[in-house]
Design a protein around this motif. Structure first.
Motif, PDB file in Angstrom:
ATOM      1  N   TRP A  64       0.784  -1.290  -0.173  1.00 26.59           N
ATOM      2  CA  TRP A  64      -0.080  -0.163   0.037  1.00 26.59           C
ATOM      3  C   TRP A  64       0.782   1.167   0.050  1.00 26.59           C
ATOM      4  O   TRP A  64       0.442   2.326  -0.514  1.00 26.59           O
ATOM      5  N   THR A  65       2.140   1.055   0.639  1.00 28.60           N
ATOM      6  CA  THR A  65       2.867   2.042   0.356  1.00 28.60           C
ATOM      7  C   THR A  65       3.345   2.762  -1.077  1.00 28.60           C
ATOM      8  O   THR A  65       3.464   3.508  -1.273  1.00 28.60           O
ATOM      9  N   ASP A  66       3.752   1.617  -1.772  1.00 29.62           N
ATOM     10  CA  ASP A  66       3.972   1.796  -3.124  1.00 29.62           C
ATOM     11  C   ASP A  66       2.773   2.244  -3.839  1.00 29.62           C
ATOM     12  O   ASP A  66       2.801   3.140  -4.683  1.00 29.62           O
ATOM     13  N   ILE A  67       1.657   1.731  -3.573  1.00 25.00           N
ATOM     14  CA  ILE A  67       0.360   2.167  -4.413  1.00 25.00           C
ATOM     15  C   ILE A  67       0.035   3.756  -4.040  1.00 25.00           C
ATOM     16  O   ILE A  67      -0.159   4.232  -5.109  1.00 25.00           O
ATOM     17  N   SER A 210      12.778   4.293  -5.478  1.00 27.39           N
ATOM     18  CA  SER A 210      12.983   3.521  -4.193  1.00 27.39           C
ATOM     19  C   SER A 210      11.650   2.854  -3.692  1.00 27.39           C
ATOM     20  O   SER A 210      11.624   2.044  -2.900  1.00 27.39           O
ATOM     21  N   GLN A 211      10.581   3.270  -4.371  1.00 25.95           N
ATOM     22  CA  GLN A 211       9.107   2.890  -4.130  1.00 25.95           C
ATOM     23  C   GLN A 211       8.105   3.087  -5.148  1.00 25.95           C
ATOM     24  O   GLN A 211       8.650   3.804  -6.051  1.00 25.95           O
ATOM     25  N   GLY A 212       7.036   2.599  -5.108  1.00 21.23           N
ATOM     26  CA  GLY A 212       5.998   2.726  -6.279  1.00 21.23           C
ATOM     27  C   GLY A 212       5.750   1.493  -7.019  1.00 21.23           C
ATOM     28  O   GLY A 212       6.455   0.522  -6.904  1.00 21.23           O
ATOM     29  N   VAL A 213       4.530   1.413  -7.650  1.00 23.47           N
ATOM     30  CA  VAL A 213       4.169   0.199  -8.329  1.00 23.47           C
ATOM     31  C   VAL A 213       5.258  -0.032  -9.593  1.00 23.47           C
ATOM     32  O   VAL A 213       5.395  -1.424  -9.766  1.00 23.47           O
ATOM     33  N   GLY A 214       5.823   0.941 -10.161  1.00 30.62           N
ATOM     34  CA  GLY A 214       6.591   0.625 -11.250  1.00 30.62           C
ATOM     35  C   GLY A 214       7.996   0.121 -10.577  1.00 30.62           C
ATOM     36  O   GLY A 214       8.809  -0.878 -11.012  1.00 30.62           O
ATOM     37  N   HIS A 215       8.494   0.478  -9.385  1.00 28.66           N
ATOM     38  CA  HIS A 215       9.444  -0.098  -8.853  1.00 28.66           C
ATOM     39  C   HIS A 215       9.141  -1.600  -8.486  1.00 28.66           C
ATOM     40  O   HIS A 215      10.215  -2.491  -8.488  1.00 28.66           O
ATOM     41  N   GLU A 216       8.089  -2.007  -7.881  1.00 21.63           N
ATOM     42  CA  GLU A 216       7.542  -3.210  -7.752  1.00 21.63           C
ATOM     43  C   GLU A 216       7.681  -4.023  -9.167  1.00 21.63           C
ATOM     44  O   GLU A 216       8.036  -5.311  -9.003  1.00 21.63           O
ATOM     45  N   LEU A 217       7.324  -3.414 -10.156  1.00 22.70           N
ATOM     46  CA  LEU A 217       7.349  -4.390 -11.484  1.00 22.70           C
ATOM     47  C   LEU A 217       8.714  -4.555 -11.768  1.00 22.70           C
ATOM     48  O   LEU A 217       8.979  -5.680 -12.167  1.00 22.70           O
TER      49      LEU A 217
END
Length: 271
Positions: A64-67, A210-217
């Motif tokens: 949820w932090t990334d979202i 360092s964070q975000g949905v793109g970072h997760e991808l």
């Protein structure tokens, strides 16, 4: 004599929705069956595994932090882009000389792929949120600018002259000609700019963040985690649908207040 009842012109709304759900279910079943026997599972995963990854993403504080980070970057970048594009479009559209001087320069800058500017913005703003906000605002600003700029150029001069002859002032021209002329192009630009804002943010996050949905991808791709990638993509689809839904409702509300929505045809009396 009573006219014969008309035949249905097609499926009703419930049937259309049922057909859409059926297509989605069929696609998921085929996906589940071909994953492994026909296509390597590491490449496309399975729907059941994607659901598990999505659940893990949505039940973790880090997810949820990334979202939240991506949502804020999209919203702020979209708002700034709309403000910049609106200002440039109205100013250059209202002053033809300035438009002829600056429009080719703006077109040249617009020709640069926005994602190619991401490394430059990263140098200026670092890997924090502002580099993503800037790249999102850039893409949105050009779309809004061109729609308003061209809309003002296509404004019917005859209507302006009629209002001026009748003693109307600038605010009358604005209310009765300019705003109705620009309303549809403006909201069309907003709908086109929404996906561009998301694309800019995700692309910039994918390059360095360092964070975000793109970072997760990027993390899922590095780990060859296909189910995680699909889960993140589902989150992006949800963000896109929410943004598009909000813009659609804003569009309908504004056009209704301006009286620009098409009127419904009156029912024909039966013979």
């Amino acid at each position: 004599m009573q006219a014969a009842p008309r035949r249905g012109s097609g499926w009703n709304g419930a049937q259309i929705v049922a057909a859409r759900v059926g297509v989605i279910v069929l696609a998921l079943v085929v996906w589940q069956l071909v994953s492994g026997p026909l296509i390597p599972e590491y490449a496309i995963s399975k729907p059941t595994e994607v659901v598990q990854s999505l659940w893990k993403l949505l039940t973790s504080p880090a997810g949820w932090t990334d979202i939240g980070a991506t949502t804020v970057e999209i919203a702020v970048g979209f708002g700034i882009g709309v403000a910049i594009g609106t200002t440039l479009g109205l100013v250059l559209g209202s002053f033809p000389v300035a438009g002829r001087v600056l429009e080719p320069l703006i077109a040249a800058v617009n020709g640069i792929p926005k994602i190619a500017l991401a490394p430059l913005f990263l140098l200026f703003f670092g890997i924090g949120a502002w580099s993503k906000i800037t790249i999102a605002a850039t893409g949105v600003a050009f779309v809004v600018f061109y729609n308003l700029y061209l809309g003002l150029r296509q404004r019917q001069r005859e209507l302006v002259e009629v209002i001026e002859v009748m003693g109307g002032r600038k605010h009358h021209v604005l209310a009765y000609v300019t705003i109705p002329t620009l309303a549809s192009p403006f909201f069309a630009a907003l709908k086109a700019g929404g996906p561009l804002a998301i694309l800019g943010v995700i692309g910039a996050e994918f390059i360095a963040s360092s964070q975000g949905v793109g970072h997760e991808l990027f993390s899922y791709a590095t780990a060859l985690d296909a189910s995680g990638e699909f889960a993140a993509l589902i989150v992006l689809v949800a963000l896109t649908l929410v943004l598009n839904g909000l813009l659609t409702q804003l569009d309908k509300y504004a056009l209704k207040r301006l009286g620009l929505l098409p009127r419904k045809k009156a029912a024909q009396p039966r013979a």
